[in-house]
Design a protein around this motif. Structure first.
Motif, mmCIF file in Angstrom:
data_model
loop_
_atom_site.group_PDB
_atom_site.id
_atom_site.type_symbol
_atom_site.label_atom_id
_atom_site.label_comp_id
_atom_site.label_asym_id
_atom_site.label_seq_id
_atom_site.Cartn_x
_atom_site.Cartn_y
_atom_site.Cartn_z
ATOM 1 N N ASP A 515 -23.641 -21.764 -11.724
ATOM 2 C CA ASP A 515 -24.092 -22.149 -13.053
ATOM 3 C C ASP A 515 -24.742 -20.951 -13.732
ATOM 4 O O ASP A 515 -25.435 -20.150 -13.086
ATOM 5 C CB ASP A 515 -25.128 -23.286 -12.981
ATOM 6 C CG ASP A 515 -24.547 -24.571 -12.460
ATOM 7 O OD1 ASP A 515 -24.014 -25.329 -13.263
ATOM 8 O OD2 ASP A 515 -24.652 -24.791 -11.241
ATOM 9 N N PHE A 516 -24.531 -20.854 -15.040
ATOM 10 C CA PHE A 516 -25.212 -19.834 -15.830
ATOM 11 C C PHE A 516 -25.588 -20.451 -17.169
ATOM 12 O O PHE A 516 -24.789 -21.191 -17.762
ATOM 13 C CB PHE A 516 -24.318 -18.614 -16.067
ATOM 14 C CG PHE A 516 -24.927 -17.617 -17.014
ATOM 15 C CD1 PHE A 516 -25.949 -16.775 -16.597
ATOM 16 C CD2 PHE A 516 -24.494 -17.532 -18.328
ATOM 17 C CE1 PHE A 516 -26.526 -15.869 -17.473
ATOM 18 C CE2 PHE A 516 -25.067 -16.630 -19.211
ATOM 19 C CZ PHE A 516 -26.081 -15.790 -18.775
ATOM 20 N N ARG A 517 -26.797 -20.132 -17.625
ATOM 21 C CA ARG A 517 -27.278 -20.704 -18.873
ATOM 22 C C ARG A 517 -28.041 -19.642 -19.653
ATOM 23 O O ARG A 517 -28.830 -18.868 -19.083
ATOM 24 C CB ARG A 517 -28.181 -21.912 -18.602
ATOM 25 C CG ARG A 517 -28.752 -22.519 -19.878
ATOM 26 C CD ARG A 517 -29.497 -23.805 -19.596
ATOM 27 N NE ARG A 517 -30.011 -24.362 -20.838
ATOM 28 C CZ ARG A 517 -29.303 -25.094 -21.677
ATOM 29 N NH1 ARG A 517 -28.044 -25.363 -21.393
ATOM 30 N NH2 ARG A 517 -29.827 -25.562 -22.788
ATOM 31 N N ALA A 518 -27.802 -19.615 -20.963
ATOM 32 C CA ALA A 518 -28.520 -18.702 -21.860
ATOM 33 C C ALA A 518 -29.057 -19.497 -23.041
ATOM 34 O O ALA A 518 -28.343 -20.316 -23.630
ATOM 35 C CB ALA A 518 -27.600 -17.584 -22.352
ATOM 36 N N ASP A 519 -30.320 -19.260 -23.370
ATOM 37 C CA ASP A 519 -30.962 -19.933 -24.496
ATOM 38 C C ASP A 519 -31.741 -18.903 -25.305
ATOM 39 O O ASP A 519 -32.457 -18.073 -24.747
ATOM 40 C CB ASP A 519 -31.939 -21.012 -24.006
ATOM 41 C CG ASP A 519 -31.241 -22.167 -23.341
ATOM 42 O OD1 ASP A 519 -30.913 -23.133 -24.041
ATOM 43 O OD2 ASP A 519 -31.021 -22.096 -22.111
ATOM 44 N N GLY A 520 -31.590 -18.979 -26.598
ATOM 45 C CA GLY A 520 -32.315 -18.069 -27.466
ATOM 46 C C GLY A 520 -32.202 -18.494 -28.907
ATOM 47 O O GLY A 520 -31.700 -19.582 -29.225
ATOM 48 N N GLN A 521 -32.646 -17.645 -29.775
ATOM 49 C CA GLN A 521 -32.524 -17.917 -31.200
ATOM 50 C C GLN A 521 -32.341 -16.588 -31.928
ATOM 51 O O GLN A 521 -32.827 -15.553 -31.486
ATOM 52 C CB GLN A 521 -33.737 -18.662 -31.738
ATOM 53 C CG GLN A 521 -35.067 -17.973 -31.528
ATOM 54 C CD GLN A 521 -36.225 -18.814 -32.019
ATOM 55 O OE1 GLN A 521 -36.149 -20.024 -32.135
ATOM 56 N NE2 GLN A 521 -37.342 -18.168 -32.322
ATOM 57 N N PHE A 522 -31.579 -16.651 -32.998
ATOM 58 C CA PHE A 522 -31.357 -15.446 -33.771
ATOM 59 C C PHE A 522 -31.523 -15.768 -35.249
ATOM 60 O O PHE A 522 -31.480 -16.926 -35.665
ATOM 61 C CB PHE A 522 -29.969 -14.857 -33.492
ATOM 62 C CG PHE A 522 -28.830 -15.728 -33.958
ATOM 63 C CD1 PHE A 522 -28.301 -15.607 -35.233
ATOM 64 C CD2 PHE A 522 -28.275 -16.683 -33.104
ATOM 65 C CE1 PHE A 522 -27.258 -16.412 -35.655
ATOM 66 C CE2 PHE A 522 -27.231 -17.483 -33.522
ATOM 67 C CZ PHE A 522 -26.715 -17.352 -34.801
ATOM 68 N N GLU A 523 -31.723 -14.724 -36.001
ATOM 69 C CA GLU A 523 -31.925 -14.878 -37.438
ATOM 70 C C GLU A 523 -30.590 -14.763 -38.146
ATOM 71 O O GLU A 523 -29.938 -13.718 -38.107
ATOM 72 C CB GLU A 523 -32.905 -13.825 -37.956
ATOM 73 C CG GLU A 523 -33.270 -14.003 -39.421
ATOM 74 C CD GLU A 523 -34.332 -13.027 -39.880
ATOM 75 O OE1 GLU A 523 -34.142 -12.405 -40.935
ATOM 76 O OE2 GLU A 523 -35.352 -12.884 -39.172
ATOM 77 N N GLY A 524 -30.178 -15.847 -38.788
ATOM 78 C CA GLY A 524 -28.928 -15.854 -39.515
ATOM 79 C C GLY A 524 -29.114 -15.462 -40.968
ATOM 80 O O GLY A 524 -30.160 -14.943 -41.354
ATOM 81 N N PRO A 525 -28.107 -15.717 -41.768
ATOM 82 C CA PRO A 525 -28.227 -15.405 -43.203
ATOM 83 C C PRO A 525 -29.395 -16.156 -43.837
ATOM 84 O O PRO A 525 -29.754 -17.249 -43.408
ATOM 85 C CB PRO A 525 -26.876 -15.887 -43.766
ATOM 86 C CG PRO A 525 -25.948 -15.909 -42.587
ATOM 87 C CD PRO A 525 -26.791 -16.259 -41.405
ATOM 88 N N TRP A 526 -29.976 -15.555 -44.863
ATOM 89 C CA TRP A 526 -31.113 -16.128 -45.588
ATOM 90 C C TRP A 526 -32.321 -16.361 -44.676
ATOM 91 O O TRP A 526 -33.103 -17.273 -44.879
ATOM 92 C CB TRP A 526 -30.717 -17.427 -46.273
ATOM 93 C CG TRP A 526 -29.521 -17.283 -47.154
ATOM 94 C CD1 TRP A 526 -29.438 -16.614 -48.345
ATOM 95 C CD2 TRP A 526 -28.218 -17.810 -46.887
ATOM 96 N NE1 TRP A 526 -28.172 -16.688 -48.842
ATOM 97 C CE2 TRP A 526 -27.386 -17.428 -47.968
ATOM 98 C CE3 TRP A 526 -27.667 -18.571 -45.854
ATOM 99 C CZ2 TRP A 526 -26.054 -17.763 -48.031
ATOM 100 C CZ3 TRP A 526 -26.330 -18.911 -45.910
ATOM 101 C CH2 TRP A 526 -25.539 -18.516 -46.990
ATOM 102 N N LYS A 527 -32.425 -15.548 -43.609
ATOM 103 C CA LYS A 527 -33.555 -15.606 -42.676
ATOM 104 C C LYS A 527 -33.673 -16.961 -41.975
ATOM 105 O O LYS A 527 -34.770 -17.383 -41.597
ATOM 106 C CB LYS A 527 -34.869 -15.276 -43.387
ATOM 107 C CG LYS A 527 -34.883 -13.920 -44.062
ATOM 108 C CD LYS A 527 -36.241 -13.651 -44.676
ATOM 109 C CE LYS A 527 -36.253 -12.392 -45.498
ATOM 110 N NZ LYS A 527 -35.971 -11.222 -44.796
#
Length: 896
Positions: A515-527
């Motif tokens: 099993d492999f899992r990745a979690d995160g967040q990124f800034e898209g258009p319009w912040k």
């Protein structure tokens, strides 16, 4: 006084203004509700600006309170709720700022900014702005992390708060720590018996042909019994016959004293669940016992999180992990929902369970779970144990046969963790279990938990008495703010790992699994901040079959919409050479229209091998008034059997119950259904010493009652002639409500977390000179129990002093920037303030008594200042405004 209010970001208002404003707010709900409250730490670099700020995080975005935020940043921006506006200046008076909700526009330094109703809303006594609008008005950049509960601020220009932080840093260097928020821990001891609370759900269904007519009910009861928490459930089938009965006696204590000298954080007897091992035996229910001394909200990377809870008739529940939708349940099983092996990110996770009634009503439960290496302190032993007769309840009713996942057999599980050193923990486990349709077996595990740099490491080996062997390795890390969790397991000799294979059917046992899992967040258009989760799994069976599946999920606000989308991949190869490979997906979108109408819609589709839309739905929830709501919906199935279903529901939400009517119509067959559901609760009011009919949820979670009064004799006990204090706002995790004219308020629905914080806000009290003690209380909610917070208040005074410098000739003049202290004659808090440009000092919240006035010692010593003569201030029992007179100061050059 108005200037002071402006400087602190608070609008001067009368009690009547507040009441009127609150009524307006209640009638015009904004893009979030009280359930969306999230207390966030505010940070700027290495500095903590605020340990906690009231932030609302909903599908519409993250909203911060402008008044509170301005005070944290030392900005002169005032909020005027009654006028639906805010105004002031930033950094310098020539940089004026104003925000006008009625006009939907803001100005900063003469520049006009238009905004929508989804970006700004008056709520309570503050103006909440979405983070993107805040960034347009203030020289700051905001990055909210809802999973970690941190709001990170970066100033694009020097702000006043930075100077204050530098001063506090210098004070810390001198050994003077910043003042922290005082939290009172409120104990609610278990009792021999308390009047139980009840939740009742009654539902009926009529159909066109009369074949599928149904009448169902369920009843939950909870309270204290035999010095433990009691929970009971009785549920019926569609014919109204009792089909499920559950009972439970349990004790919990986050500090590890649930069984007194035997310790433990949680212990239970009755219908319980066994603990899960990191490899081998999973968690199952049955009648028996359970005990654990492990932290209540901590998990290691190898132990699955299984979420279970109460689910009423007609309710649905959605599971969000770090704001990403991970699953849903629509049909209660024995009155409960169940999410097994919930995927978590490395670190602190925010778990949101959003419950939807069949007629539009919603409620929310939030938990914080720390997912890490599983290490314990050096020398500490953590033990978990469960013994049940699997698949059987204490009281058995009905004649339903157990499924393959509910084999009626004994199951015993024991696990322990011991801290060998600060960086290494040894783990061991024993279990006797019957996995599905396989033979009963006994097994043992041995493992290590540790960390290397910023990564958590875990390894476990297992053996059973059938010749089976297992090995599992796990690692978790968080580079650049992205959680990465990986795990690989190898099996030999027919070893069965229930934690990687939910139950066991006629499929061949596993040979290996990854099993492999990745979690995160990124800034898209319009912040726009977009939380994303990705997981992939590969399993190989002993018969040669393999399965690879993966899923990508993301959720984010897009303008006025909140979208959740997922892509699924499956590739299965069976032992006989057949197989299946497919790509599929689903997208859901929600938006608010005119603050009272919410639209939701979604589609589920196959991408390959045969691209097509499987189903689509659309719903409209209209909040007609505070007490009435209407839901309209349509569901279209586009599979082999095309079907269109039209649905309508009307909810009447009274003060103490929910009554709902619903109807559905199948277009192709002409079938129709009509139903009714009544939900209510009975809770015991310890203040009134009687039962009161309350909204449902009082038996599935804890409640709190606040008793606020004017403590005229200062004995801490309420006398019959001492009046209550109205409009003390009680902010609990479930809701916020003010005390009534008797000074009391009852709030239910706190859930069953290890602890919960309740905040009291007396800003709305009519008498500005009334003050209480600590305003933050930490309680341990328990189903059916009511924690009582007694809040004695006393009338205080605002003391005015005039600091004057006396020269050698006896002439006096005002002296600014002098730190003055009021020292109580008896023990108590020393009050501090600084003189203004006119030498005037205002010291608030001075309780009745006698005070000596002194100069702040460090400043006085450094500047050679001393009092010409002693000054005494007497605050009368009635409080009010006290003129303390002149404080004559002389400066001696020799002393300097």
């Amino acid at each position: 006084m108005a200037a002071l209010c402006l400087a602190f970001g608070v609008a001067p208002a009368t009690a009547q203004d507040r009441v009127v404003d609150n009524l307006v707010i209640a009638a015009n709900p904004g893009p979030f509700t009280a359930d969306d409250l999230l207390w966030m730490e505010v940070r700027s670099g290495e500095f903590q600006l605020a340990e906690s700020m009231n932030v609302y995080a909903s599908r519409a975005g993250v909203f911060v309170p402008m008044g509170e935020f301005s005070r944290i940043l030392d900005l002169a921006i005032g909020v005027f709720p009654a006028e639906r506006r805010a105004e002031g200046w930033v950094i310098s008076p020539d940089r004026e700022v104003s925000i006008d909700l009625a006009a939907g526009q803001a100005t900063i330094s003469g520049r006009t900014i238009q905004f929508s109703a989804e970006q700004a809303v008056i709520y309570g006594d503050d103006l909440y702005l979405r983070t993107d609008l805040v960034e347009q008005l203030l020289p700051v950049r905001l990055v909210p992390d809802t999973s970690a509960q941190i709001l990170t601020l970066t100033a694009t220009e020097p702000l006043p708060f930075q100077q204050r932080l530098e001063r506090e840093q210098r004070r810390t260097g001198l050994g003077v720590a910043p003042i922290e928020e005082e939290v009172i821990r409120l104990e609610t001891p278990y009792e021999l018996f308390t009047p139980p609370a009840f939740d009742v759900n009654i539902g009926g269904l009529l159909t066109r042909d009369g074949v599928d007519q149904a009448g169902r009910y369920d009843v939950r009861a909870a309270g204290d019994l035999l010095y433990a928490g009691f929970e009971g459930f009785v549920g019926s089938d569609d014919d109204g016959e009792i089909s499920d009965v559950r009972v439970l006696l349990s004790r919990k204590d986050p500090d590890g004293h649930s069984l007194g000298p035997l310790g433990g954080t949680r212990a239970a007897l009755g219908d319980v669940f066994t603990p899960a091992l990191p490899i081998g035996a999973a968690s199952f229910d049955g009648r028996g016992v359970f005990y654990s001394s492990a932290p209540l909200e901590n998990l290691d990377i190898g132990t699955p999180l299984d979420l279970r809870g109460e689910l009423a008739i007609g309710e649905e529940v959605e599971l969000y992990v770090n704001e990403v939708l991970q699953g849903s349940a629509v049909t209660p099983v024995q009155g409960r929902f169940e999410f097994l092996d919930v995927p978590l990110a490395y670190g602190l996770n925010t778990i949101r369970l959003v419950f939807y009634g069949s007629h539009g009503q919603t409620r929310e439960v939030v938990r914080r779970i720390n997912f890490g290496s599983g290490q314990v302190e050096a020398g500490r032993l953590v033990f978990r144990f469960g013994a049940v007769e699997q698949g059987r309840n204490v009281f058995e009713v009905g004649d339903d046969d157990p499924t393959i996942f509910e084999v009626e057999a004994p199951r015993l599980v024991a696990a322990l963790d011991y801290g060998l050193s600060p960086g290494l923990t040894v783990s061991a486990g024993l279990a006797h279990y019957t996995p599905g349709n396989e033979d009963a077996r006994s097994m043992a595990t041995l493992g290590l938990r540790g960390s290397l740099f910023a990564s958590a490491l875990q390894g476990d080996v297992a053996f059973d008495d059938q010749g089976g062997q297992g090995l599992s390795l796990g690692i978790a890390t968080r580079p650049f703010g992205v959680s990465l969790v990986g795990r690989h397991s190898e099996y030999r000799g027919g070893f069965i790992d229930e934690t990687r294979q939910a139950g066991v059917t006629d499929l061949s046992p596993l040979r290996r699994a990854s099993d492999f899992r990745a979690d995160g967040q990124f800034e898209g258009p319009w912040k726009v901040i977009v939380p994303v989760s990705f997981n992939v799994r590969r399993v190989e069976r002993e018969d040669g079959g393999t399965l690879v599946d993966g899923e990508l999920r993301a959720s984010a606000p897009v303008g006025r919409f909140y979208a959740s989308s997922s892509i699924i991949y499956e590739d299965e190869k069976r032992a006989d050479g057949s197989g299946l490979k497919r790509w599929a997906g689903a997208t859901d979108v929600a938006t608010l229209v005119f603050s009272k109408l919410q639209l939701r819609g979604g589609v589920a589709y196959d991408i390959s091998p045969d691209p097509r839309i499987e189903s689509a739905y659309a719903t409209a929830d209209w909040q007609i008034s505070d007490s009435q709501a209407l839901r309209l919906g349509v569901v279209r199935t586009l599979g082999p059997e095309k079907q269109t279903s039209l649905q309508a529901s009307h909810l009447w939400r009274a003060r103490a119950f929910d009554l709902a009517l619903n109807a559905s119509f199948e277009a192709e067959t002409g079938d129709w259904r009509a139903g009714m559901q009544l939900s209510f609760g009975f809770g015991y009011d310890p203040g009134a010493r009687r039962y009161r009919m309350v909204r449902p949820g009082v038996a599935s979670g804890g409640s709190v009652q606040v008793n606020a009064w004017v403590d005229e004799n200062a004995d801490g006990l309420r006398q019959t002639d001492e009046p209550g204090v109205a409009n003390v706002v009680v902010d609990a995790p479930a809701a916020a409500a003010p005390t009534d004219e008797n000074g009391r308020v009852f709030i239910s629905g706190l859930g069953d977390p290890p602890t919960a914080r309740v905040r009291l806000n007396a800003e709305g009290v009519d008498d500005p000179f009334l003050a209480g003690g600590a305003a933050v209380f930490e309680i341990e909610p328990r189903p059916g129990r009511t924690a009582v917070i007694n809040y004695p208040m006393q009338r205080t005074a605002e003391v005015e002093l005039r600091v004057q410098l006396q020269g050698a000739d006896g002439a006096t003049r005002p002296l600014a920037a002098v730190n003055v202290e009021l020292v109580p004659e008896n023990s108590g808090e020393v009050l501090q303030a600084r003189s203004d440009h006119a030498g005037v000092v205002f010291i608030e919240s001075a309780r009745p008594g006698t005070y000596a006035v002194r100069l702040q010692p460090d400043q006085a010593r450094a500047l050679g200042m001393s009092l010409v003569e002693p000054v005494t201030v007497i605050v009368p029992p009635a409080g009010g405004f006290v003129r303390g007179g002149a404080v004559l100061v002389r400066i001696e050059k020799e002393a300097r």
